[in-house]
Scaffold this motif. Structure first.
Motif, PDB file in Angstrom:
ATOM      1  N   SER A  60     -20.386  27.948 -77.015  1.00  0.00           N
ATOM      2  CA  SER A  60     -19.332  28.764 -76.457  1.00  0.00           C
ATOM      3  C   SER A  60     -18.102  28.291 -77.208  1.00  0.00           C
ATOM      4  O   SER A  60     -17.841  27.213 -77.746  1.00  0.00           O
ATOM      5  N   THR A  61     -17.157  29.580 -77.467  1.00  0.00           N
ATOM      6  CA  THR A  61     -15.844  29.193 -78.029  1.00  0.00           C
ATOM      7  C   THR A  61     -15.798  28.365 -79.348  1.00  0.00           C
ATOM      8  O   THR A  61     -15.256  27.208 -79.612  1.00  0.00           O
ATOM      9  N   LEU A  62     -16.959  29.019 -80.340  1.00  0.00           N
ATOM     10  CA  LEU A  62     -16.993  28.192 -81.493  1.00  0.00           C
ATOM     11  C   LEU A  62     -15.758  27.849 -82.334  1.00  0.00           C
ATOM     12  O   LEU A  62     -14.882  28.734 -82.485  1.00  0.00           O
ATOM     13  N   GLU A  63     -15.726  26.410 -83.049  1.00  0.00           N
ATOM     14  CA  GLU A  63     -14.808  25.874 -83.550  1.00  0.00           C
ATOM     15  C   GLU A  63     -15.369  25.859 -84.987  1.00  0.00           C
ATOM     16  O   GLU A  63     -16.729  25.704 -85.328  1.00  0.00           O
ATOM     17  N   LEU A  64     -14.485  25.737 -86.114  1.00  0.00           N
ATOM     18  CA  LEU A  64     -14.971  25.565 -87.447  1.00  0.00           C
ATOM     19  C   LEU A  64     -15.767  24.291 -87.617  1.00  0.00           C
ATOM     20  O   LEU A  64     -16.962  24.159 -88.137  1.00  0.00           O
ATOM     21  N   GLY A  65     -15.489  23.257 -86.717  1.00  0.00           N
ATOM     22  CA  GLY A  65     -16.261  22.141 -87.056  1.00  0.00           C
ATOM     23  C   GLY A  65     -17.711  22.111 -86.173  1.00  0.00           C
ATOM     24  O   GLY A  65     -18.366  21.171 -86.277  1.00  0.00           O
ATOM     25  N   ASP A  66     -18.032  23.444 -85.579  1.00  0.00           N
ATOM     26  CA  ASP A  66     -19.220  23.447 -85.149  1.00  0.00           C
ATOM     27  C   ASP A  66     -20.385  23.946 -86.248  1.00  0.00           C
ATOM     28  O   ASP A  66     -21.696  23.984 -85.926  1.00  0.00           O
ATOM     29  N   SER A  67     -19.840  24.123 -87.264  1.00  0.00           N
ATOM     30  CA  SER A  67     -20.622  24.498 -88.540  1.00  0.00           C
ATOM     31  C   SER A  67     -21.590  23.038 -88.856  1.00  0.00           C
ATOM     32  O   SER A  67     -21.023  22.059 -88.974  1.00  0.00           O
ATOM     33  N   ALA A  68     -22.885  23.350 -88.644  1.00  0.00           N
ATOM     34  CA  ALA A  68     -23.731  22.288 -88.797  1.00  0.00           C
ATOM     35  C   ALA A  68     -25.393  22.976 -88.984  1.00  0.00           C
ATOM     36  O   ALA A  68     -25.477  24.071 -88.683  1.00  0.00           O
ATOM     37  N   LEU A  69     -26.201  22.053 -89.138  1.00  0.00           N
ATOM     38  CA  LEU A  69     -27.543  22.172 -88.952  1.00  0.00           C
ATOM     39  C   LEU A  69     -28.069  21.609 -87.762  1.00  0.00           C
ATOM     40  O   LEU A  69     -27.813  20.706 -87.247  1.00  0.00           O
ATOM     41  N   TYR A  70     -28.712  22.653 -86.972  1.00  0.00           N
ATOM     42  CA  TYR A  70     -29.078  22.192 -85.437  1.00  0.00           C
ATOM     43  C   TYR A  70     -30.447  22.164 -85.424  1.00  0.00           C
ATOM     44  O   TYR A  70     -31.432  23.156 -85.820  1.00  0.00           O
ATOM     45  N   LEU A  71     -31.070  20.956 -85.245  1.00  0.00           N
ATOM     46  CA  LEU A  71     -32.426  20.783 -85.203  1.00  0.00           C
ATOM     47  C   LEU A  71     -32.775  20.444 -83.754  1.00  0.00           C
ATOM     48  O   LEU A  71     -32.453  19.831 -82.996  1.00  0.00           O
ATOM     49  N   CYS A  72     -34.061  20.873 -83.615  1.00  0.00           N
ATOM     50  CA  CYS A  72     -34.717  20.752 -82.257  1.00  0.00           C
ATOM     51  C   CYS A  72     -36.133  19.885 -82.536  1.00  0.00           C
ATOM     52  O   CYS A  72     -36.703  19.921 -83.777  1.00  0.00           O
ATOM     53  N   ALA A  73     -36.463  19.273 -81.603  1.00  0.00           N
ATOM     54  CA  ALA A  73     -37.649  18.468 -81.828  1.00  0.00           C
ATOM     55  C   ALA A  73     -38.487  18.343 -80.651  1.00  0.00           C
ATOM     56  O   ALA A  73     -37.883  18.351 -79.443  1.00  0.00           O
ATOM     57  N   SER A  74     -39.766  18.495 -80.846  1.00  0.00           N
ATOM     58  CA  SER A  74     -40.561  18.523 -79.357  1.00  0.00           C
ATOM     59  C   SER A  74     -41.575  17.033 -79.281  1.00  0.00           C
ATOM     60  O   SER A  74     -41.964  16.681 -80.418  1.00  0.00           O
ATOM     61  N   SER A  75     -41.829  16.797 -78.316  1.00  0.00           N
ATOM     62  CA  SER A  75     -42.967  15.790 -78.163  1.00  0.00           C
ATOM     63  C   SER A  75     -43.751  15.918 -76.941  1.00  0.00           C
ATOM     64  O   SER A  75     -43.644  16.936 -76.221  1.00  0.00           O
ATOM     65  N   LEU A  76     -44.919  15.476 -76.765  1.00  0.00           N
ATOM     66  CA  LEU A  76     -45.849  15.717 -75.710  1.00  0.00           C
ATOM     67  C   LEU A  76     -45.257  15.448 -74.392  1.00  0.00           C
ATOM     68  O   LEU A  76     -45.225  16.315 -73.392  1.00  0.00           O
ATOM     69  N   GLU A  77     -44.677  14.292 -74.131  1.00  0.00           N
ATOM     70  CA  GLU A  77     -44.159  13.924 -72.691  1.00  0.00           C
ATOM     71  C   GLU A  77     -42.696  13.129 -73.003  1.00  0.00           C
ATOM     72  O   GLU A  77     -42.435  12.828 -73.942  1.00  0.00           O
ATOM     73  N   GLN A  78     -42.112  13.202 -71.979  1.00  0.00           N
ATOM     74  CA  GLN A  78     -40.847  12.706 -72.007  1.00  0.00           C
ATOM     75  C   GLN A  78     -40.836  11.280 -72.503  1.00  0.00           C
ATOM     76  O   GLN A  78     -39.942  10.585 -73.238  1.00  0.00           O
ATOM     77  N   GLY A  79     -41.931  10.393 -72.210  1.00  0.00           N
ATOM     78  CA  GLY A  79     -41.575   9.218 -72.503  1.00  0.00           C
ATOM     79  C   GLY A  79     -42.139   8.776 -73.775  1.00  0.00           C
ATOM     80  O   GLY A  79     -42.430   7.607 -74.567  1.00  0.00           O
ATOM     81  N   GLN A  80     -42.676   9.845 -74.557  1.00  0.00           N
ATOM     82  CA  GLN A  80     -43.237   9.811 -76.004  1.00  0.00           C
ATOM     83  C   GLN A  80     -42.171   9.666 -77.019  1.00  0.00           C
ATOM     84  O   GLN A  80     -41.377  10.526 -77.121  1.00  0.00           O
ATOM     85  N   ASP A  81     -42.430   8.690 -77.978  1.00  0.00           N
ATOM     86  CA  ASP A  81     -41.336   8.663 -78.838  1.00  0.00           C
ATOM     87  C   ASP A  81     -41.822   9.345 -80.072  1.00  0.00           C
ATOM     88  O   ASP A  81     -40.898   9.657 -80.807  1.00  0.00           O
ATOM     89  N   THR A  82     -43.046   9.896 -80.319  1.00  0.00           N
ATOM     90  CA  THR A  82     -42.955  10.505 -81.681  1.00  0.00           C
ATOM     91  C   THR A  82     -42.552  11.919 -81.390  1.00  0.00           C
ATOM     92  O   THR A  82     -43.084  12.834 -80.520  1.00  0.00           O
ATOM     93  N   GLN A  83     -41.631  12.480 -82.224  1.00  0.00           N
ATOM     94  CA  GLN A  83     -41.087  13.683 -82.120  1.00  0.00           C
ATOM     95  C   GLN A  83     -41.419  14.514 -83.353  1.00  0.00           C
ATOM     96  O   GLN A  83     -41.483  13.972 -84.536  1.00  0.00           O
ATOM     97  N   TYR A  84     -41.535  15.796 -83.269  1.00  0.00           N
ATOM     98  CA  TYR A  84     -41.772  16.899 -84.366  1.00  0.00           C
ATOM     99  C   TYR A  84     -40.705  17.803 -84.390  1.00  0.00           C
ATOM    100  O   TYR A  84     -40.353  18.398 -83.509  1.00  0.00           O
ATOM    101  N   PHE A  85     -40.076  17.665 -85.585  1.00  0.00           N
ATOM    102  CA  PHE A  85     -38.884  18.449 -85.959  1.00  0.00           C
ATOM    103  C   PHE A  85     -39.167  19.869 -86.395  1.00  0.00           C
ATOM    104  O   PHE A  85     -40.346  20.117 -86.967  1.00  0.00           O
ATOM    105  N   GLY A  86     -38.455  20.804 -86.096  1.00  0.00           N
ATOM    106  CA  GLY A  86     -38.270  22.376 -86.560  1.00  0.00           C
ATOM    107  C   GLY A  86     -37.473  22.049 -87.806  1.00  0.00           C
ATOM    108  O   GLY A  86     -36.872  21.338 -88.067  1.00  0.00           O
ATOM    109  N   PRO A  87     -37.650  23.413 -88.556  1.00  0.00           N
ATOM    110  CA  PRO A  87     -36.795  23.541 -89.609  1.00  0.00           C
ATOM    111  C   PRO A  87     -35.252  23.472 -89.553  1.00  0.00           C
ATOM    112  O   PRO A  87     -34.496  23.470 -90.610  1.00  0.00           O
ATOM    113  N   GLY A  88     -34.835  23.894 -88.196  1.00  0.00           N
ATOM    114  CA  GLY A  88     -33.352  23.786 -88.091  1.00  0.00           C
ATOM    115  C   GLY A  88     -32.873  25.086 -88.338  1.00  0.00           C
ATOM    116  O   GLY A  88     -33.359  26.170 -88.714  1.00  0.00           O
TER     117      GLY A  88
END
Lengths: 110, 113
Positions: free
Chosen positions: B79-107
């Motif tokens: 909310s209330t965007l600022e110039l500094g919020d310009s960025a690449l936002y990436l999400c990553a998923s994993s099977l379970e919360q405790g799992q370390d291997t994450q698979y990233f989206g394109p952003g």
């Protein structure tokens, strides 16, 4: 402040060369990751290490827990290896969040 | 299996506006993490969701929020965007919360003017 440092920041190599990228961290970790990011932004997870050494194809990752240091090696480098390589750590006791190094821009020339 | 998808891929907003970004994890993955990447700060952890609950939050102001739905899809809102919020936002998923291997989206590349 817990920190992750990578070196070098930029690396240019000729095709076929052996490449090493280094990562040092300040305090104890539960896991260290090596990631690869190609132009356009997509990130691929290469390795997750908590001890020893892992190998996948031409990529080898090692970690020395006592020295708080990890290396990523690429053997017989190829222009398609050109990418940004990022080291990330999970600090002991920090739940799930990762802290990232600043990345190493690798360019492999044909 | 389809990979992690993020929509939209590109977004231009002006200061003061708000934005919602979407992330669909790999089928069967229940944990979704969000990251911000800028030239100056590099990659930084925003938050992680598992079973519709925020499990962990990075050091970002309250203008950054998120949620996760029962099908594991996640959204983040700024909310209330600022110039500094310009960025690449990436999400990553994993099977379970405790799992370390994450698979990233394109952003999602957000530009704030």
């Amino acid at each position: 402040k817990n920190e992750v440092e990578q070196s070098p920041q930029n690396l240019t190599a000729q095709e076929g060369e052996f490449i090493t990228i280094n990562c040092s961290y300040s305090v104890g970790i539960s896991a260290l990751h090596w990631l690869q990011q190609h132009p356009g932004g997509g990130i691929v997870s290469l390795f997750m290490l908590s001890s020893g050494k892992k190998k996948h194809g031409r990529l080898i990752a090692t970690i020395n827990i006592q020295e708080k240091h990890s290396s990523l090696h690429i053997t017989a480098s190829h222009p398609r290896d050109s990418a940004v390589y990022i080291c990330a750590v999970r600090w002991v006791g920090s739940a799930r969040q990762l802290t990232f190094g600043s990345g190493t821009q690798l360019t492999v020339l044909p | 299996k389809a990979g992690v998808t993020q929509t939209p891929r590109y977004l231009i907003k002006t200061r003061g506006q708000q934005v919602t970004l979407s992330c669909s994890p790999i089928s069967g993955h229940r944990s979704v993490s969000w990251y911000q990447q800028t030239p100056g700060q590099g990659l930084q952890f925003l938050f992680e969701y598992f079973s519709e609950t925020q499990r962990n939050k990075g050091n970002f102001p309250g203008r950054f929020s998120g949620r996760q739905f029962s099908n594991s899809r996640s959204e983040m809102n700024v909310s209330t965007l600022e110039l500094g919020d310009s960025a690449l936002y990436l999400c990553a998923s994993s099977l379970e919360q405790g799992q370390d291997t994450q698979y990233f989206g394109p952003g999602t590349r957000l530009t704030v003017l």
